[in-house]
Motif scaffolding. Structure first.
Motif, PDB file in Angstrom:
ATOM      1  N   PHE A  27       1.468 -28.240   3.087  1.00  0.00           N
ATOM      2  CA  PHE A  27       0.381 -27.662   4.070  1.00  0.00           C
ATOM      3  C   PHE A  27      -0.980 -27.269   2.587  1.00  0.00           C
ATOM      4  CE2 PHE A  27       4.727 -26.017   5.787  1.00  0.00           C
ATOM      5  CZ  PHE A  27       3.676 -26.531   6.759  1.00  0.00           C
ATOM      6  N   VAL A  28      -2.004 -27.557   4.007  1.00  0.00           N
ATOM      7  CA  VAL A  28      -3.214 -27.417   3.180  1.00  0.00           C
ATOM      8  C   VAL A  28      -4.442 -26.610   3.813  1.00  0.00           C
ATOM      9  CG1 VAL A  28      -5.324 -28.928   2.413  1.00  0.00           C
ATOM     10  CG2 VAL A  28      -3.123 -29.687   2.363  1.00  0.00           C
ATOM     11  N   ILE A  29      -4.788 -25.354   3.494  1.00  0.00           N
ATOM     12  CA  ILE A  29      -5.805 -24.616   4.597  1.00  0.00           C
ATOM     13  C   ILE A  29      -7.606 -25.848   3.279  1.00  0.00           C
ATOM     14  CG2 ILE A  29      -7.049 -23.132   4.223  1.00  0.00           C
ATOM     15  CD1 ILE A  29      -4.270 -21.515   3.759  1.00  0.00           C
ATOM     16  N   MET A  30      -7.814 -25.938   4.615  1.00  0.00           N
ATOM     17  CA  MET A  30      -9.536 -26.804   4.526  1.00  0.00           C
ATOM     18  C   MET A  30     -10.360 -26.043   4.671  1.00  0.00           C
ATOM     19  SD  MET A  30      -7.861 -30.302   3.759  1.00  0.00           S
ATOM     20  CE  MET A  30      -9.423 -31.122   4.498  1.00  0.00           C
ATOM     21  N   LEU A  31     -11.350 -26.342   4.296  1.00  0.00           N
ATOM     22  CA  LEU A  31     -13.268 -25.750   4.829  1.00  0.00           C
ATOM     23  C   LEU A  31     -13.470 -27.047   4.997  1.00  0.00           C
ATOM     24  CD1 LEU A  31     -14.201 -23.000   5.073  1.00  0.00           C
ATOM     25  CD2 LEU A  31     -15.351 -23.529   2.775  1.00  0.00           C
ATOM     26  N   GLY A  32     -13.853 -27.039   5.983  1.00  0.00           N
ATOM     27  CA  GLY A  32     -14.721 -28.295   6.603  1.00  0.00           C
ATOM     28  C   GLY A  32     -13.673 -29.503   6.210  1.00  0.00           C
ATOM     29  N   ARG A  33     -14.573 -30.758   5.153  1.00  0.00           N
ATOM     30  CA  ARG A  33     -13.276 -31.673   4.298  1.00  0.00           C
ATOM     31  C   ARG A  33     -12.989 -31.976   3.680  1.00  0.00           C
ATOM     32  NH1 ARG A  33     -17.003 -37.298   5.827  1.00  0.00           N
ATOM     33  NH2 ARG A  33     -16.806 -36.870   8.550  1.00  0.00           N
ATOM     34  N   ASP A  34     -13.324 -30.172   2.799  1.00  0.00           N
ATOM     35  CA  ASP A  34     -12.986 -29.446   1.873  1.00  0.00           C
ATOM     36  C   ASP A  34     -11.119 -29.078   1.458  1.00  0.00           C
ATOM     37  OD1 ASP A  34     -15.034 -30.553   0.736  1.00  0.00           O
ATOM     38  OD2 ASP A  34     -16.008 -28.702   0.824  1.00  0.00           O
ATOM     39  N   GLU A  35     -10.467 -28.605   0.280  1.00  0.00           N
ATOM     40  CA  GLU A  35      -9.291 -28.425   0.419  1.00  0.00           C
ATOM     41  C   GLU A  35      -9.940 -27.072  -0.350  1.00  0.00           C
ATOM     42  OE1 GLU A  35      -6.419 -31.014  -1.532  1.00  0.00           O
ATOM     43  OE2 GLU A  35      -5.822 -32.936   0.004  1.00  0.00           O
ATOM     44  N   LEU A  36      -9.358 -25.652  -0.033  1.00  0.00           N
ATOM     45  CA  LEU A  36      -9.482 -24.865  -0.648  1.00  0.00           C
ATOM     46  C   LEU A  36      -7.718 -24.340  -1.158  1.00  0.00           C
ATOM     47  CD1 LEU A  36     -11.187 -22.307   1.625  1.00  0.00           C
ATOM     48  CD2 LEU A  36     -11.943 -23.713   0.385  1.00  0.00           C
ATOM     49  N   MET A  37      -6.878 -24.656  -0.769  1.00  0.00           N
ATOM     50  CA  MET A  37      -5.611 -24.639  -1.203  1.00  0.00           C
ATOM     51  C   MET A  37      -4.637 -25.419  -0.841  1.00  0.00           C
ATOM     52  SD  MET A  37      -5.141 -20.299  -0.342  1.00  0.00           S
ATOM     53  CE  MET A  37      -6.418 -20.433  -0.701  1.00  0.00           C
ATOM     54  N   GLY A  38      -3.423 -25.983  -1.758  1.00  0.00           N
ATOM     55  CA  GLY A  38      -1.864 -26.633  -0.597  1.00  0.00           C
ATOM     56  C   GLY A  38      -1.434 -26.226  -1.661  1.00  0.00           C
ATOM     57  N   THR A  39      -0.331 -26.434  -1.127  1.00  0.00           N
ATOM     58  CA  THR A  39       0.944 -26.433  -1.804  1.00  0.00           C
ATOM     59  C   THR A  39       1.424 -27.158  -2.619  1.00  0.00           C
ATOM     60  OG1 THR A  39       2.607 -27.730   0.151  1.00  0.00           O
ATOM     61  CG2 THR A  39       2.441 -25.248  -0.261  1.00  0.00           C
ATOM     62  N   ARG A  40       0.875 -28.472  -3.188  1.00  0.00           N
ATOM     63  CA  ARG A  40       1.227 -29.780  -3.978  1.00  0.00           C
ATOM     64  C   ARG A  40       0.035 -28.883  -5.653  1.00  0.00           C
ATOM     65  NH1 ARG A  40      -0.938 -34.219  -3.821  1.00  0.00           N
ATOM     66  NH2 ARG A  40       0.845 -35.508  -5.173  1.00  0.00           N
ATOM     67  N   MET A  41      -0.544 -28.365  -5.282  1.00  0.00           N
ATOM     68  CA  MET A  41      -1.279 -27.977  -6.339  1.00  0.00           C
ATOM     69  C   MET A  41      -1.652 -26.033  -5.942  1.00  0.00           C
ATOM     70  SD  MET A  41      -3.702 -30.936  -6.797  1.00  0.00           S
ATOM     71  CE  MET A  41      -4.900 -30.709  -5.398  1.00  0.00           C
ATOM     72  N   GLN A  42      -0.047 -25.612  -6.602  1.00  0.00           N
ATOM     73  CA  GLN A  42      -0.334 -24.099  -6.740  1.00  0.00           C
ATOM     74  C   GLN A  42      -0.685 -23.270  -7.808  1.00  0.00           C
ATOM     75  OE1 GLN A  42       3.271 -24.016  -4.337  1.00  0.00           O
ATOM     76  NE2 GLN A  42       3.842 -22.547  -5.620  1.00  0.00           N
ATOM     77  N   PHE A  43      -0.275 -24.248  -9.319  1.00  0.00           N
ATOM     78  CA  PHE A  43       0.119 -23.418 -10.330  1.00  0.00           C
ATOM     79  C   PHE A  43      -0.577 -22.740 -11.065  1.00  0.00           C
ATOM     80  CE2 PHE A  43       0.654 -24.380 -14.983  1.00  0.00           C
ATOM     81  CZ  PHE A  43       1.778 -23.572 -15.459  1.00  0.00           C
ATOM     82  N   SER A  44      -2.291 -23.084 -10.685  1.00  0.00           N
ATOM     83  CA  SER A  44      -3.248 -22.604 -10.999  1.00  0.00           C
ATOM     84  C   SER A  44      -3.354 -21.058 -10.799  1.00  0.00           C
ATOM     85  CB  SER A  44      -4.695 -23.504 -11.490  1.00  0.00           C
ATOM     86  OG  SER A  44      -5.117 -23.859 -10.424  1.00  0.00           O
ATOM     87  N   GLU A  45      -3.721 -20.883  -9.396  1.00  0.00           N
ATOM     88  CA  GLU A  45      -3.884 -19.589  -8.391  1.00  0.00           C
ATOM     89  C   GLU A  45      -2.715 -19.020  -9.824  1.00  0.00           C
ATOM     90  OE1 GLU A  45      -3.632 -21.992  -5.081  1.00  0.00           O
ATOM     91  OE2 GLU A  45      -5.954 -21.227  -4.107  1.00  0.00           O
ATOM     92  N   GLU A  46      -1.316 -19.641  -9.223  1.00  0.00           N
ATOM     93  CA  GLU A  46      -0.180 -18.984  -9.608  1.00  0.00           C
ATOM     94  C   GLU A  46      -0.958 -18.123 -11.211  1.00  0.00           C
ATOM     95  OE1 GLU A  46       3.788 -20.548  -7.235  1.00  0.00           O
ATOM     96  OE2 GLU A  46       3.098 -21.314  -9.435  1.00  0.00           O
ATOM     97  N   GLN A  47      -0.668 -19.059 -11.913  1.00  0.00           N
ATOM     98  CA  GLN A  47      -1.250 -18.664 -13.283  1.00  0.00           C
ATOM     99  C   GLN A  47      -2.245 -17.760 -13.528  1.00  0.00           C
ATOM    100  OE1 GLN A  47      -0.280 -19.901 -16.324  1.00  0.00           O
ATOM    101  NE2 GLN A  47       1.208 -20.019 -15.060  1.00  0.00           N
ATOM    102  N   LEU A  48      -3.500 -17.657 -13.019  1.00  0.00           N
ATOM    103  CA  LEU A  48      -4.938 -16.804 -12.984  1.00  0.00           C
ATOM    104  C   LEU A  48      -3.779 -15.708 -12.726  1.00  0.00           C
ATOM    105  CD1 LEU A  48      -7.537 -15.780 -11.512  1.00  0.00           C
ATOM    106  CD2 LEU A  48      -6.646 -15.789  -9.066  1.00  0.00           C
ATOM    107  N   ALA A  49      -2.400 -14.564 -11.574  1.00  0.00           N
ATOM    108  CA  ALA A  49      -1.761 -13.936 -12.247  1.00  0.00           C
ATOM    109  C   ALA A  49      -0.961 -13.246 -13.646  1.00  0.00           C
ATOM    110  CB  ALA A  49      -1.241 -13.198 -11.303  1.00  0.00           C
ATOM    111  N   VAL A  50      -0.409 -14.757 -14.062  1.00  0.00           N
ATOM    112  CA  VAL A  50       0.779 -14.561 -14.750  1.00  0.00           C
ATOM    113  C   VAL A  50      -0.291 -14.448 -16.265  1.00  0.00           C
ATOM    114  CG1 VAL A  50       2.066 -16.363 -16.253  1.00  0.00           C
ATOM    115  CG2 VAL A  50       2.011 -16.334 -13.779  1.00  0.00           C
ATOM    116  N   LEU A  51      -1.233 -15.343 -16.790  1.00  0.00           N
ATOM    117  CA  LEU A  51      -1.749 -14.717 -17.293  1.00  0.00           C
ATOM    118  C   LEU A  51      -2.931 -13.802 -17.690  1.00  0.00           C
ATOM    119  CD1 LEU A  51      -3.367 -18.384 -17.675  1.00  0.00           C
ATOM    120  CD2 LEU A  51      -1.687 -17.830 -19.031  1.00  0.00           C
ATOM    121  N   THR A  52      -3.196 -13.093 -16.521  1.00  0.00           N
ATOM    122  CA  THR A  52      -3.843 -11.933 -16.308  1.00  0.00           C
ATOM    123  C   THR A  52      -2.266 -10.285 -17.169  1.00  0.00           C
ATOM    124  OG1 THR A  52      -5.817 -12.296 -15.251  1.00  0.00           O
ATOM    125  CG2 THR A  52      -4.720  -9.924 -15.351  1.00  0.00           C
ATOM    126  N   LEU A  53      -1.905 -10.588 -16.326  1.00  0.00           N
ATOM    127  CA  LEU A  53      -0.450  -9.831 -16.153  1.00  0.00           C
ATOM    128  C   LEU A  53      -0.598 -10.027 -18.378  1.00  0.00           C
ATOM    129  CD1 LEU A  53       1.947 -10.026 -13.634  1.00  0.00           C
ATOM    130  CD2 LEU A  53       0.023  -7.791 -14.135  1.00  0.00           C
TER     131      LEU A  53
END
Length: 228
Positions: A27-53
């Motif tokens: 699954f992908v959330i798009m803004l126009g033709r741009d991908e904002l996020m998707g289930t294939r590339m989520q690691f960095s968004e998870e690391q936003l929390a993991v590394l902060t904590l």
């Protein structure tokens, strides 16, 4: 090649339209033709929390997240959160939560029922303002993933967040030693300097979008409020 299928759309307040699409099992959330996020590339968004904590020493940290998206950062925060910690998410698009409980329910699981978490439909800037006004307690960390970065603005109102004024408000909404963490699809030297000029000690890290050192390189700023 597998076709993309539109599942749902949602209007961003004072902004454009988000589109939730499926692409095979992904699954992908798009803004126009741009991908904002998707289930294939989520690691960095998870690391936003993991590394902060990993940088916090509070026994009951109070975390604020700007942007729910697909819930990657939120769920990672809950997974690493001490029992007495709390996570509040500010999301401006109500339909995002409908997607979380509908077509993306297999990702969401029972995270929205976790008593340590709370998702509020509002601008994250409003909750930051509340902490400055004394109507809300200060935060141990503020995690921002509301755009594709300081130069990839999804809605005009978000420009305030990355300005010196907005960064100053975020700093003042943090407890001493607290961290402002900002996710971006690309580096931005000017934003690094703006954080430093706003009174933060700044560390910039590059994180891959996928685990095992795969996928695009994303940027996360870890800006710590100096202790008095």
């Amino acid at each position: 090649m597998l076709p993309r299928e539109t599942i749902a759309t949602a209007d961003i307040p004072d902004g454009e339209t988000l589109t939730l699409v499926s692409h095979g099992r992904d699954f992908v959330i798009m803004l126009g033709r741009d991908e904002l996020m998707g289930t294939r590339m989520q690691f960095s968004e998870e690391q936003l929390a993991v590394l902060t904590l990993a940088e916090l020493d509070a026994q009951a940290p109070r975390i604020l997240i700007g942007g729910y998206g697909m819930g990657f950062t939120y769920r990672a925060a809950l997974a690493g959160l001490p029992e007495k910690g709390t996570v509040t998410v500010a999301e401006v698009v109500p339909e995002i939560l409908e997607w979380a409980e509908g077509p993306l329910a297999h990702l969401t699981g029972d995270s929205l029922q976790d008593r340590r978490g709370n998702v509020v439909i509002c601008d994250v800037a409003a909750l930051i303002d509340d902490a400055n006004d004394g109507t809300s307690a200060k935060y141990d960390a503020i995690l921002l993933d509301v755009d594709n970065g300081p130069d990839g603005i999804v809605r005009d109102a978000n420009y305030r967040i990355y300005s010196k004024t907005g960064l100053g408000k975020a700093r003042d909404a943090l407890k001493p030693g607290g961290i402002l963490a900002v996710w971006s699809a690309a580096p931005d030297h000017r934003f690094t300097m703006r954080l430093k000029e706003s009174g933060f000690d700044v560390e910039v890290r590059e994180v891959r979008a996928r685990p095992n050192n795969k996928g695009p390189r994303h940027t996360i700023w870890f800006a710590r409020k100096t202790r008095a």
